[in-house]
Design an enzyme around this catalytic site. Structure first.
Site, PDB file in Angstrom:
ATOM      1  N   ASP A 128      59.616   8.736  39.507  1.00  0.00           N
ATOM      2  CA  ASP A 128      60.891   9.083  38.882  1.00  0.00           C
ATOM      3  C   ASP A 128      60.593  10.106  37.798  1.00  0.00           C
ATOM      4  OD1 ASP A 128      62.092   7.142  40.445  1.00  0.00           O
ATOM      5  OD2 ASP A 128      62.157   5.644  38.854  1.00  0.00           O
ATOM      6  N   GLU A 179      69.713   8.969  43.779  1.00  0.00           N
ATOM      7  CA  GLU A 179      69.122   9.108  42.444  1.00  0.00           C
ATOM      8  C   GLU A 179      68.461  10.487  42.329  1.00  0.00           C
ATOM      9  OE1 GLU A 179      68.059   4.330  41.951  1.00  0.00           O
ATOM     10  OE2 GLU A 179      66.429   5.773  42.311  1.00  0.00           O
TER      11      GLU A 179
END
Length: 231
Positions: A146, A204
């Site tokens: 991420d 995302e």
């Protein structure tokens, strides 16, 4: 509409070690060994995350990855640096015990301490159904990361339209309701990572997995400790 020059340029151009104590054949490496210039802001080692407390298994704020993923990220960082940008990682390898922590948290409906910051429009009991939390995470295979982009000189993150781990449709990478600047920056991030072998998770904007990950069926559970990997 004229694209910013960095975006235009990018568009054109369970093993024996998987125990509490890692052994010498551990297949994960600290990202700092491979790409020391990448900024690490590992939120799950702090209370600044959607649960509101340090997550099990994060005993140090350190990013670990499989070596192929770390080397691919290093190459992406080198390209970003040429345009005055830097990668900022929020999460990398995630121990299975951390995923289990998320599952336990999700089973307590009254614990909504961080709802206003991270999932204001999504009922907590729907986080599994919406795909924001799962009992197994690609992060535990060691090749998922991420991250975002920031100005290398100032450290200021590029606007992406939502915060990291914002559980809402607005965080979907191609959501047309994101403003123009955020859409450009999401495209910049996705284009950069795609060029270096990562695929994006469409729900995302920050979530990427190495396409040719070396352990596609293995979910590791070694806690992240500075002392368990040789510097």
């Amino acid at each position: 509409m004229r694209l910013p020059s960095p975006l235009l340029a990018l568009l054109l151009t369970v093993p024996a070690w998987a125990q509490d104590d890692a052994s010498d054949d551990m297949p994960l490496v600290p990202l700092a060994q491979v790409a020391p210039s990448i900024v690490q802001d590992v939120r799950y080692a702090t209370s600044e995350n959607f649960v509101g407390t340090r997550i099990d298994g994060y005993e140090a704020p350190s990013c670990w990855l499989t070596r192929p993923a770390a080397e691919a990220l290093a190459a992406a960082q080198a390209e970003a640096a040429a345009f005055g940008l830097t990668l900022v990682v929020f999460d990398c390898y995630r121990p299975q015990r951390a995923v289990d922590h998320f599952v336990r948290w999700a089973s307590v409906p009254a614990d909504t301490l961080m709802k206003a910051r991270y999932y204001p429009a999504v009922p907590k009991d729907s986080l599994f159904a919406y795909g924001y939390i799962a009992a197994r995470s690609g992060h535990s295979r060691g090749s998922t990361v991420d991250l975002t982009l920031a100005d290398a000189a100032t450290g200021q993150p590029l606007p992406m339209g939502t915060r990291y781990d914002f559980f809402d449709a607005l965080a979907h990478t191609e959501n047309p309701e994101a403003n123009t600047e955020a859409r450009r920056n999401r495209l910049l991030l996705r284009t950069l990572l795609d060029r270096h072998g990562f695929r994006n998770y469409a729900r995302e904007w920050w979530h990427f997995t190495l396409r040719d990950e070396p352990f596609p069926d293995t979910f590791f559970d070694v806690p992240i400790r500075e002392s368990t990997v040789n510097d």
